[in-house]
Design an enzyme around this catalytic site. Structure first.
Site, short mmCIF file in Angstrom:
data_model
loop_
_atom_site.label_atom_id
_atom_site.label_comp_id
_atom_site.label_asym_id
_atom_site.label_seq_id
_atom_site.Cartn_x
_atom_site.Cartn_y
_atom_site.Cartn_z
N HIS A 217 52.50 48.89 40.10
CA HIS A 217 52.12 47.61 40.78
C HIS A 217 53.21 46.39 40.46
CE1 HIS A 217 50.21 43.81 41.30
NE2 HIS A 217 49.21 44.64 42.16
N GLU B 273 52.57 46.91 49.12
CA GLU B 273 52.05 45.45 48.75
C GLU B 273 53.22 44.61 48.77
OE1 GLU B 273 48.07 45.48 46.63
OE2 GLU B 273 49.72 45.87 45.09
N GLU C 136 52.97 43.64 39.35
CA GLU C 136 53.09 42.78 37.95
C GLU C 136 53.28 43.80 36.98
OE1 GLU C 136 48.93 41.72 38.83
OE2 GLU C 136 49.66 40.44 40.25
N GLY D 92 48.46 37.50 46.13
CA GLY D 92 47.90 36.24 45.62
C GLY D 92 48.40 34.98 46.32
N ASN E 23 41.45 45.70 42.86
CA ASN E 23 42.18 45.80 41.41
C ASN E 23 41.77 44.52 41.18
OD1 ASN E 23 44.12 45.77 39.43
ND2 ASN E 23 46.00 45.30 40.92
N TRP E 24 40.75 44.68 39.88
CA TRP E 24 40.64 43.39 38.98
C TRP E 24 41.34 42.84 38.08
CZ3 TRP E 24 34.63 44.47 37.21
CH2 TRP E 24 33.82 44.51 38.28
N LYS E 25 42.63 43.49 38.07
CA LYS E 25 43.64 43.21 37.10
C LYS E 25 42.99 42.77 35.58
CE LYS E 25 46.22 41.73 41.11
NZ LYS E 25 47.12 40.96 41.77
N GLY F 273 43.08 42.67 45.62
CA GLY F 273 42.88 41.91 44.24
C GLY F 273 41.85 40.83 44.04
N GLY F 274 42.31 39.55 44.53
CA GLY F 274 41.38 38.45 44.30
C GLY F 274 40.13 38.69 45.09
N SER G 92 46.75 39.68 49.63
CA SER G 92 45.83 38.59 50.45
C SER G 92 44.96 39.16 51.25
CB SER G 92 46.78 37.58 50.99
OG SER G 92 47.55 37.18 49.99
P1 PGA Z 1 45.60 40.03 46.10
O1 PGA Z 1 46.20 41.21 45.25
O2 PGA Z 1 44.61 40.76 47.06
O3 PGA Z 1 44.97 39.01 45.17
O4 PGA Z 1 46.82 39.52 46.65
C1 PGA Z 1 46.74 42.37 45.64
C2 PGA Z 1 47.28 43.23 44.32
O5 PGA Z 1 47.76 42.61 43.69
O6 PGA Z 1 46.78 44.39 44.53
#
Ligand code: PGA
Length: 244
Positions: A90, A158, A92, A164, A5-7, A223-224, A202
């Site tokens: 998600h 999640e 966010e 993150g 997930n590149w956001k 994500g990251g 993470s």
């Molecule tokens: P992260 O994000 O791997 O940077 O913790 C995961 C996500 O939000 O899907």
């Protein structure tokens, strides 16, 4: 299944180097692997990706309607791009864009049996501290009640506090929660579907193996660590190396 997930990250330059780095690091692949770049970069990602190893792509979110909805992207449009999946729910989106369960259910209904849906759920830190994680997840999973789910329907567990932050639950606790999620969806969906459950929060190339070894962990939403092509390929290599 490994999904990145590149956001709201990425650029033309980043996509070129990402594909080259991913290709260089990957040892071959038999899992479903994909990334969700910002949808405006789908065609750029695709044109680079053709020169590189095969990685699917999908959307980070979708709108359940079309027409006069400035800024929105509809399910029909995603179908036109031939993308492989859409994430919905998600944390966010829930927090920053105030999306609630009833809206997320509408999104699920509009995607169901058209595009593979990856539904994100997870508890906040305070909820985890209070020991009510399963209750929170059960509430979030109510959106599948009475629906005949696509057999590809997937859940991503999640924990909000793990996203993150560098913090993660213990692998054995993740495993127990994944079993719980499968059971809840199985008993609440019309067709008693036991979904794939991905872990997200993470995940890195350093800790991925400890999660992947667990019986009910079917992959990861990353994500990251998905923003770097070679780190992402390392995680895919680890996933492919696990014999379950
Ligand atoms: P992260 O994000 O791997 O940077 O913790 C995961 C996500 O939000 O899907």
């Amino acid at each position: 299944m490994i999904i990145g997930n590149w956001k709201c990250n990425g650029s033309n330059e980043m996509i070129v180097s990402w594909c080259a780095d991913y290709d260089r690091e990957l040892n071959g692949n038999d899992a479903y692997v994909a990334v969700a770049p910002p949808s405006i970069y789908f065609s750029k990602f695709n044109s680079e990706n053709k020169l590189s190893n095969i990685v699917g792509w999908g959307a980070q979110d979708v709108d359940h309607l079309d027409g006069s909805r400035t800024g929105a992207i509809s399910v029909d449009m995603l179908v036109d791009t031939e993308c492989g999946f859409s994430i919905i729910g998600h944390s966010e989106r829930r927090q920053i864009f105030n999306e609630d369960n009833s809206l997320i259910r509408e999104k699920l209904k509009s995607l169901n049996k058209r595009i593979m849906t990856i539904l994100c759920i997870g508890e906040a830190k305070e909820e985890n501290d209070k020991g009510i994680t399963k209750d929170v997840l059960k509430d979030q999973l109510e959106i599948v009640n009475g629906l005949e789910l696509d057999t590809e329907f997937t859940v991503a567990y999640e924990p909000v506090w793990a996203i993150g932050s560098g913090l993660t639950p213990e692998p054995k606790d993740i495993n127990e929660i994944h079993k719980y999620i499968k059971d809840v969806v199985q008993s609440n969906s019309e067709n008693n579907l036991s979904p794939k459950v991905l872990y997200g929060g993470s995940v890195t190339d350093k800790n991925a193996e400890s999660f992947f070894k667990e019986e009910f962990v079917d992959g990861a939403l990353i994500g990251g660590a998905s923003l770097d092509g070679s780190t992402y390929a390392k995680i895919v290599n680890i996933f492919n190396g696990i014999d379950k």
